[in-house]
Design a protein around this motif. Structure first.
Motif, PDB file in Angstrom:
ATOM      1  N   UNK A   1      -9.211  -8.611  -9.894  1.00  0.00           N
ATOM      2  CA  UNK A   1      -8.104  -8.309 -10.773  1.00  0.00           C
ATOM      3  C   UNK A   1      -8.069  -7.005 -11.445  1.00  0.00           C
ATOM      4  N   UNK A   2      -8.512  -5.938 -11.008  1.00  0.00           N
ATOM      5  CA  UNK A   2      -8.584  -4.481 -11.289  1.00  0.00           C
ATOM      6  C   UNK A   2      -7.072  -4.089 -11.011  1.00  0.00           C
ATOM      7  N   UNK A   3      -6.485  -3.422 -12.126  1.00  0.00           N
ATOM      8  CA  UNK A   3      -5.227  -2.819 -12.112  1.00  0.00           C
ATOM      9  C   UNK A   3      -4.957  -1.456 -12.714  1.00  0.00           C
ATOM     10  N   UNK A   4      -4.360  -0.450 -11.734  1.00  0.00           N
ATOM     11  CA  UNK A   4      -4.457   0.677 -12.197  1.00  0.00           C
ATOM     12  C   UNK A   4      -2.855   0.980 -12.483  1.00  0.00           C
ATOM     13  N   UNK A   5      -2.735   1.385 -13.937  1.00  0.00           N
ATOM     14  CA  UNK A   5      -1.328   1.170 -14.314  1.00  0.00           C
ATOM     15  C   UNK A   5      -0.293   2.353 -13.727  1.00  0.00           C
ATOM     16  N   UNK A   6      -0.799   3.670 -13.619  1.00  0.00           N
ATOM     17  CA  UNK A   6      -0.129   4.745 -13.069  1.00  0.00           C
ATOM     18  C   UNK A   6      -1.125   5.541 -12.230  1.00  0.00           C
ATOM     19  N   UNK A   7      -0.282   6.399 -11.322  1.00  0.00           N
ATOM     20  CA  UNK A   7      -0.912   7.290 -10.485  1.00  0.00           C
ATOM     21  C   UNK A   7      -1.261   8.467 -11.511  1.00  0.00           C
ATOM     22  N   UNK A   8      -2.403   8.969 -11.176  1.00  0.00           N
ATOM     23  CA  UNK A   8      -3.002  10.144 -11.886  1.00  0.00           C
ATOM     24  C   UNK A   8      -4.393  10.416 -11.976  1.00  0.00           C
ATOM     25  N   UNK A   9      -5.005  11.537 -12.461  1.00  0.00           N
ATOM     26  CA  UNK A   9      -6.330  11.572 -12.606  1.00  0.00           C
ATOM     27  C   UNK A   9      -7.176  10.225 -13.413  1.00  0.00           C
ATOM     28  N   UNK A  10      -8.229  10.094 -12.791  1.00  0.00           N
ATOM     29  CA  UNK A  10      -8.970   9.017 -13.497  1.00  0.00           C
ATOM     30  C   UNK A  10     -10.095   9.295 -13.095  1.00  0.00           C
ATOM     31  N   UNK A  11     -11.345   9.156 -13.912  1.00  0.00           N
ATOM     32  CA  UNK A  11     -12.796   9.419 -13.686  1.00  0.00           C
ATOM     33  C   UNK A  11     -13.562   8.186 -14.436  1.00  0.00           C
ATOM     34  N   UNK A  12     -14.321   7.616 -13.555  1.00  0.00           N
ATOM     35  CA  UNK A  12     -15.046   6.426 -13.912  1.00  0.00           C
ATOM     36  C   UNK A  12     -16.418   6.607 -13.422  1.00  0.00           C
ATOM     37  N   UNK A  13     -17.370   6.804 -14.185  1.00  0.00           N
ATOM     38  CA  UNK A  13     -18.976   7.123 -13.687  1.00  0.00           C
ATOM     39  C   UNK A  13     -19.312   6.003 -12.871  1.00  0.00           C
ATOM     40  N   UNK A  14     -20.053   6.196 -11.753  1.00  0.00           N
ATOM     41  CA  UNK A  14     -20.617   5.243 -10.734  1.00  0.00           C
ATOM     42  C   UNK A  14     -21.345   3.933 -11.555  1.00  0.00           C
ATOM     43  N   UNK A  15     -21.972   4.407 -12.609  1.00  0.00           N
ATOM     44  CA  UNK A  15     -22.999   3.518 -13.156  1.00  0.00           C
ATOM     45  C   UNK A  15     -22.202   2.633 -14.102  1.00  0.00           C
TER      46      UNK A  15
ATOM     47  N   UNK B   1       0.716  -1.187  -0.066  1.00  0.00           N
ATOM     48  CA  UNK B   1      -0.053  -0.141  -0.166  1.00  0.00           C
ATOM     49  C   UNK B   1       0.699   1.449  -0.175  1.00  0.00           C
ATOM     50  N   UNK B   2       2.199   1.027  -0.097  1.00  0.00           N
ATOM     51  CA  UNK B   2       2.957   2.450  -0.183  1.00  0.00           C
ATOM     52  C   UNK B   2       3.030   2.848  -1.715  1.00  0.00           C
ATOM     53  N   UNK B   3       2.384   1.997  -2.812  1.00  0.00           N
ATOM     54  CA  UNK B   3       2.226   2.377  -3.832  1.00  0.00           C
ATOM     55  C   UNK B   3       0.543   2.938  -4.133  1.00  0.00           C
ATOM     56  N   UNK B   4       0.926   4.338  -4.311  1.00  0.00           N
ATOM     57  CA  UNK B   4      -0.533   5.050  -4.382  1.00  0.00           C
ATOM     58  C   UNK B   4      -1.659   4.395  -5.393  1.00  0.00           C
ATOM     59  N   UNK B   5      -1.511   3.736  -6.289  1.00  0.00           N
ATOM     60  CA  UNK B   5      -2.495   2.886  -7.040  1.00  0.00           C
ATOM     61  C   UNK B   5      -3.080   1.486  -6.141  1.00  0.00           C
ATOM     62  N   UNK B   6      -2.037   1.021  -5.575  1.00  0.00           N
ATOM     63  CA  UNK B   6      -2.485  -0.273  -4.734  1.00  0.00           C
ATOM     64  C   UNK B   6      -3.277   0.272  -3.574  1.00  0.00           C
ATOM     65  N   UNK B   7      -2.565   1.637  -3.069  1.00  0.00           N
ATOM     66  CA  UNK B   7      -3.227   1.780  -1.606  1.00  0.00           C
ATOM     67  C   UNK B   7      -4.695   2.503  -2.114  1.00  0.00           C
ATOM     68  N   UNK B   8      -5.098   2.800  -3.331  1.00  0.00           N
ATOM     69  CA  UNK B   8      -6.351   3.393  -3.474  1.00  0.00           C
ATOM     70  C   UNK B   8      -7.129   2.368  -3.793  1.00  0.00           C
ATOM     71  N   UNK B   9      -6.692   1.182  -4.414  1.00  0.00           N
ATOM     72  CA  UNK B   9      -7.630   0.045  -4.881  1.00  0.00           C
ATOM     73  C   UNK B   9      -7.975  -0.473  -3.487  1.00  0.00           C
ATOM     74  N   UNK B  10      -6.927  -0.570  -2.324  1.00  0.00           N
ATOM     75  CA  UNK B  10      -7.184  -1.430  -1.198  1.00  0.00           C
ATOM     76  C   UNK B  10      -8.532  -0.583  -0.519  1.00  0.00           C
ATOM     77  N   UNK B  11      -8.290   0.642  -0.417  1.00  0.00           N
ATOM     78  CA  UNK B  11      -9.121   1.703   0.109  1.00  0.00           C
ATOM     79  C   UNK B  11     -10.652   1.394  -0.463  1.00  0.00           C
TER      80      UNK B  11
END
Length: 184
Positions: free
Chosen positions: A79-93, A28-38
């Motif tokens: 198995x969701x994977x965020x490749x890089x840290x940075x702005x990302x927008x996904x509609x909740x639906x 979770x020191x990795x921001x991408x993985x930390x966000x996925x965890x939360x």
């Protein structure tokens, strides 16, 4: 395969190893993985009153800190994977299948009018490159690659590579080979 949690399955995509709880916390020191965890914790406790409030608050903090706009209501497969840290927008639906990779700068959003009004459905094993935009009530088929900076507002068949703005579709049975690793 043993009954691994969805968090373990997400983290497996990054490392190719099944991790203990302690090893997950270290990652979770990795921001991408930390966000996925939360994010996954907020999803898990969505229907529990006290924990729902706590995890939504924590998620909101990290949405602002890391620039990810992904909400617990969004259906995202394991198995969701965020490749890089940075702005990302996904509609909740929007709906996203399993083993999907999403790079920074991506927008997956709704279209409010016209023939494709609605929200995208992204099937399994889709790789979405940097700054791609996917909008509308469309479907992206399994084993598809959306190239960086592509604008997609139409259905994409399975086994395809999508390139450009306006986007063009190229059939390819091995579209995501080498792009989506450590599949669940």
């Amino acid at each position: 395969m043993p009954n691994y949690s969805i968090i373990q399955k997400d983290f497996y995509r990054e490392s190719g190893k099944w991790l203990s709880t302690f090893e997950i916390w270290k990652k979770c020191l990795n921001p991408n993985l930390h966000f996925i965890y939360i994010f996954r914790k907020a999803q898990k406790y969505r229907k529990t009153s006290v924990l729902n409030v706590f995890w939504k608050f924590v998620l909101r903090h990290y949405q602002i800190k890391y620039g990810y706009q992904i909400y617990p209501e969004t259906e995202i497969g394991e198995g969701f994977y965020l490749g890089h840290w940075g702005s990302l927008v996904i509609n909740p639906k929007a709906k996203i299948g399993k083993n999907c990779n999403i790079a920074q700068g991506v927008t997956i959003g709704q279209q409010n009018r016209g023939k494709n009004q609605g929200f995208p459905i992204i099937e399994d094993e889709v790789w979405i490159g940097t700054n791609a935009v996917i909008v509308g009530g469309i479907s992206i088929g399994t084993n598809s690659l959306i190239a960086p900076n592509s604008y997609v507002n139409f259905d994409v068949p399975a086994n395809s590579i999508v390139v450009g703005n306006p986007a063009k579709v190229y059939p390819s049975n091995n579209a995501t080979d080498g792009y989506i690793n450590n599949k669940i």
